[in-house]
Design a protein around this motif. Structure first.
Motif, PDB file in Angstrom:
ATOM      1  N   GLY A 146       0.796  -1.222   0.000  1.00 37.38           N
ATOM      2  CA  GLY A 146       0.000   0.000   0.000  1.00 37.38           C
ATOM      3  C   GLY A 146       0.827   1.270   0.000  1.00 37.38           C
ATOM      4  O   GLY A 146       0.307   2.354   0.301  1.00 37.38           O
ATOM      5  N   LYS A 147       2.111   1.169  -0.346  1.00 34.39           N
ATOM      6  CA  LYS A 147       2.993   2.335  -0.379  1.00 34.39           C
ATOM      7  C   LYS A 147       3.002   2.903  -1.805  1.00 34.39           C
ATOM      8  O   LYS A 147       3.927   2.663  -2.595  1.00 34.39           O
ATOM      9  CB  LYS A 147       4.397   1.951   0.077  1.00 34.39           C
ATOM     10  CG  LYS A 147       4.443   1.446   1.519  1.00 34.39           C
ATOM     11  CD  LYS A 147       5.849   1.026   1.930  1.00 34.39           C
ATOM     12  CE  LYS A 147       5.871   0.544   3.376  1.00 34.39           C
ATOM     13  NZ  LYS A 147       7.227   0.093   3.783  1.00 34.39           N
ATOM     14  N   GLU A 148       1.959   3.655  -2.107  1.00 32.21           N
ATOM     15  CA  GLU A 148       1.751   4.130  -3.478  1.00 32.21           C
ATOM     16  C   GLU A 148       2.836   5.090  -3.952  1.00 32.21           C
ATOM     17  O   GLU A 148       3.268   5.030  -5.110  1.00 32.21           O
ATOM     18  CB  GLU A 148       0.369   4.790  -3.591  1.00 32.21           C
ATOM     19  CG  GLU A 148      -0.795   3.820  -3.475  1.00 32.21           C
ATOM     20  CD  GLU A 148      -0.799   2.787  -4.597  1.00 32.21           C
ATOM     21  OE1 GLU A 148      -0.497   3.158  -5.748  1.00 32.21           O
ATOM     22  OE2 GLU A 148      -1.090   1.609  -4.307  1.00 32.21           O
ATOM     23  N   ASP A 149       3.301   5.975  -3.080  1.00 33.68           N
ATOM     24  CA  ASP A 149       4.337   6.930  -3.478  1.00 33.68           C
ATOM     25  C   ASP A 149       5.610   6.198  -3.890  1.00 33.68           C
ATOM     26  O   ASP A 149       6.221   6.511  -4.931  1.00 33.68           O
ATOM     27  CB  ASP A 149       4.639   7.907  -2.344  1.00 33.68           C
ATOM     28  CG  ASP A 149       3.513   8.914  -2.138  1.00 33.68           C
ATOM     29  OD1 ASP A 149       2.656   9.038  -3.040  1.00 33.68           O
ATOM     30  OD2 ASP A 149       3.481   9.567  -1.073  1.00 33.68           O
ATOM     31  N   ASP A 150       6.014   5.220  -3.073  1.00 31.68           N
ATOM     32  CA  ASP A 150       7.221   4.455  -3.391  1.00 31.68           C
ATOM     33  C   ASP A 150       7.022   3.631  -4.661  1.00 31.68           C
ATOM     34  O   ASP A 150       7.951   3.479  -5.473  1.00 31.68           O
ATOM     35  CB  ASP A 150       7.582   3.534  -2.216  1.00 31.68           C
ATOM     36  CG  ASP A 150       8.076   4.302  -1.006  1.00 31.68           C
ATOM     37  OD1 ASP A 150       8.759   5.319  -1.194  1.00 31.68           O
ATOM     38  OD2 ASP A 150       7.773   3.885   0.129  1.00 31.68           O
ATOM     39  N   TYR A 151       5.816   3.109  -4.816  1.00 29.86           N
ATOM     40  CA  TYR A 151       5.512   2.332  -6.025  1.00 29.86           C
ATOM     41  C   TYR A 151       5.677   3.194  -7.285  1.00 29.86           C
ATOM     42  O   TYR A 151       6.321   2.779  -8.259  1.00 29.86           O
ATOM     43  CB  TYR A 151       4.077   1.787  -5.946  1.00 29.86           C
ATOM     44  CG  TYR A 151       3.545   1.302  -7.268  1.00 29.86           C
ATOM     45  CD1 TYR A 151       3.976   0.089  -7.807  1.00 29.86           C
ATOM     46  CD2 TYR A 151       2.621   2.074  -7.986  1.00 29.86           C
ATOM     47  CE1 TYR A 151       3.495  -0.348  -9.041  1.00 29.86           C
ATOM     48  CE2 TYR A 151       2.131   1.629  -9.215  1.00 29.86           C
ATOM     49  CZ  TYR A 151       2.574   0.430  -9.734  1.00 29.86           C
ATOM     50  OH  TYR A 151       2.105  -0.005 -10.954  1.00 29.86           O
TER      51      TYR A 151
END
Length: 509
Positions: free
Chosen positions: A491-496
């Motif tokens: 759920g780490k969208e920024d890192d994704y």
């Protein structure tokens, strides 16, 4: 106060005052009677309790020699004595066992004390050999600073455990002697503080675990009772007498305190709190019960209630250093860094030998940006406990932030010697090596981190960057794709999205 009636011909005799030995004197006795018990897979400690011609008998905790194995008793002179597993005598109903070996050498034998007389607050000692964290270690004999009896229950826990004491014993000292201030054995150490905390409950894993310092032993009186009923001849005249506090109000409080320990170990935290409540209702001055209830409440997330218990403990006993440490740890979790430092300062004023106080004060200084002070505190923690993995990791990070990347790499290396399963330390050392231009060494560290933790997204990402700098574009893209997948699952969208953007740029080149 009872009146003294003196008759015409009476003479007042000067009473004989029982004076305890010094710490060093008890330490000398302990060293001469404590043995290391080694096996292929396990190790522990024991105590020499009997000599019959050339045959010596060692008493230890049964769980130390439970597994079918080839055991060796190593005496204080370094001599090794083989023990046949079939000859180990397990004492029924209690966690105790006897080992025998023959030797023409002359070894000291423990003097048996009165475990029933070990009342709340009495001075006590523990000796033994700490367990190695990994197979490369060979930790030396340990005789921690004196502690205090915190309970002597009339209702024992399973295994015969009834004697509780607060002392900084290390894992692996199980089976070693618990001594009174006369240097007499009053129990066999069997369960340490680490057995009584569910570590996963601590709200902030970056802070050191809250401390009870609690340890449990089987009273020597219990050994004498059950060995006799089992037909095991130990030739002892039992010194056991009715304890000062048996069947008293405080003894009943001890029973609830011991019961709470068992409930914590079993994960029954509400039952543990209820037992601490009963102990405190019987003995409102029971500082250990306040502290330990505070540990459970805080671990369950009830931090204000935990703080109240620690504050009540130091209100009753202003010299209760562990409660000040726990107050500091909670305030460190709450990011009240200045207040935490004040608590740690107070603990260290009382006892300058508390490694956890230095370690956590160092963390508070680090979060306040005072990295030099943090490193000085980590140094102190390591002077007290040279095997503190968390102190090496914390000092490494502080050194890295100050630009000392070589120092950081050295500290992470020492941490990994002590705990080779520390994926985060491999990752952090890899970062430090990358910053020094050693991408090959960094890739090796990321490999090891991922072997331990295959879901370590940051390690995939950083290994990808190191591979890119090393000319392995294909390997870099693969690592970045894996990192992106893991970030998305977490759920780490920024890192994704960062990983995806970098992948697209590389593919366009």
């Amino acid at each position: 106060m009872y009146p003294i009636v003196v008759g015409a011909l009476s003479v007042l005799a000067t009473p004989k005052i029982a004076v305890g030995l010094s710490d060093s004197e008890v330490g000398k006795i302990a060293r001469e009677i404590t043995v290391l018990i080694g096996g292929k897979n396990e190790s522990g400690s024991g105590v020499l309790i009997k000599k019959d011609d050339t045959t010596y008998t060692v008493l230890t905790a049964r769980h130390v020699v439970e597994k079918k194995d080839a055991y060796t008793v190593i005496t204080p002179d370094g001599k090794q004595h083989a023990i046949q597993f079939k000859n180990i005598k397990k004492i029924p109903n209690v966690d105790l066992a006897l080992l025998e070996f023959t030797s023409n050498n002359n070894y000291s034998i423990a003097k048996i004390g009165n475990s029933s007389a070990a009342v709340l607050g009495a001075t006590t000692y523990v000796a033994g050999f700490p367990k190695a964290i990994n197979e490369k270690q060979n930790l030396p004999y340990s005789f921690p600073p004196a502690g205090k009896i915190t309970a002597n229950a009339s209702q024992a826990l399973p295994g015969g455990y009834a004697l509780a004491y607060r002392i900084d014993a290390s894992p692996g000292m199980n089976g070693g002697p618990v001594l009174n201030e006369k240097g007499e054995i009053i129990g066999i150490h069997g369960l340490g503080d680490e057995n009584y905390q569910n570590r996963k409950l601590i709200p902030n894993p970056t802070a050191t675990y809250l401390k009870t310092g609690k340890n449990l032993a089987i009273p020597i009186g219990t050994f004498l009772k059950f060995s006799k009923s089992a037909g095991i001849d130990v030739d002892f005249v039992s010194p056991e007498t009715s304890p000062t506090n048996k069947d008293s109000t405080k003894s009943k409080a001890d029973d609830f305190y011991i019961k709470a320990s068992s409930e914590v170990k079993s994960g029954n935290f509400q039952e543990a709190i209820a037992a601490y409540n009963r102990a405190i209702s019987i003995n409102p001055q029971y500082t250990d019960a306040y502290n330990d209830r505070g540990v459970v409440l805080s671990a369950l997330g009830s931090l204000p209630e935990g703080i109240k218990d620690f504050e009540q403990a130091v209100k009753i006993n202003p010299q209760y250093s562990i409660a000040y440490v726990n107050l500091g740890i909670i305030r460190l979790n709450l990011k009240n860094y200045e207040q935490a430092i004040t608590n740690f300062d107070r603990a260290l004023q009382i006892n300058s030998n508390i490694a956890d106080a230095y370690l956590n004060r160092g963390k508070a200084y680090f979060y306040l940006g005072k990295k030099e002070k943090a490193i000085a505190d980590y140094d102190q923690a390591l002077n007290i406990n040279p095997n503190d993995v968390q102190a090496y990791d914390s000092r490494a990070i502080a050194r890295f932030r100050l630009g000392d990347k070589q120092g950081a790499i050295k500290d992470f290396g020492r941490s990994l010697e002590l705990n080779p399963q520390n994926a985060k330390a491999y990752y952090n050392r890899g970062v430090a090596r990358s910053r020094l231009g050693d991408d090959r060494g960094a890739i090796s560290d990321y490999d090891l981190a991922l072997k331990i933790n295959p879901g370590y997204a940051q390690a995939y990402g950083n290994r990808g960057l190191a591979r890119l700098r090393s000319g392995d574009k294909k390997g870099a893209i693969q690592d970045l794709k894996t990192a992106a997948d893991v970030f998305r699952k977490q759920g780490k969208e920024d890192d994704y999205h960062k990983a995806q953007n970098l992948i697209e740029k590389l593919q366009e080149q």
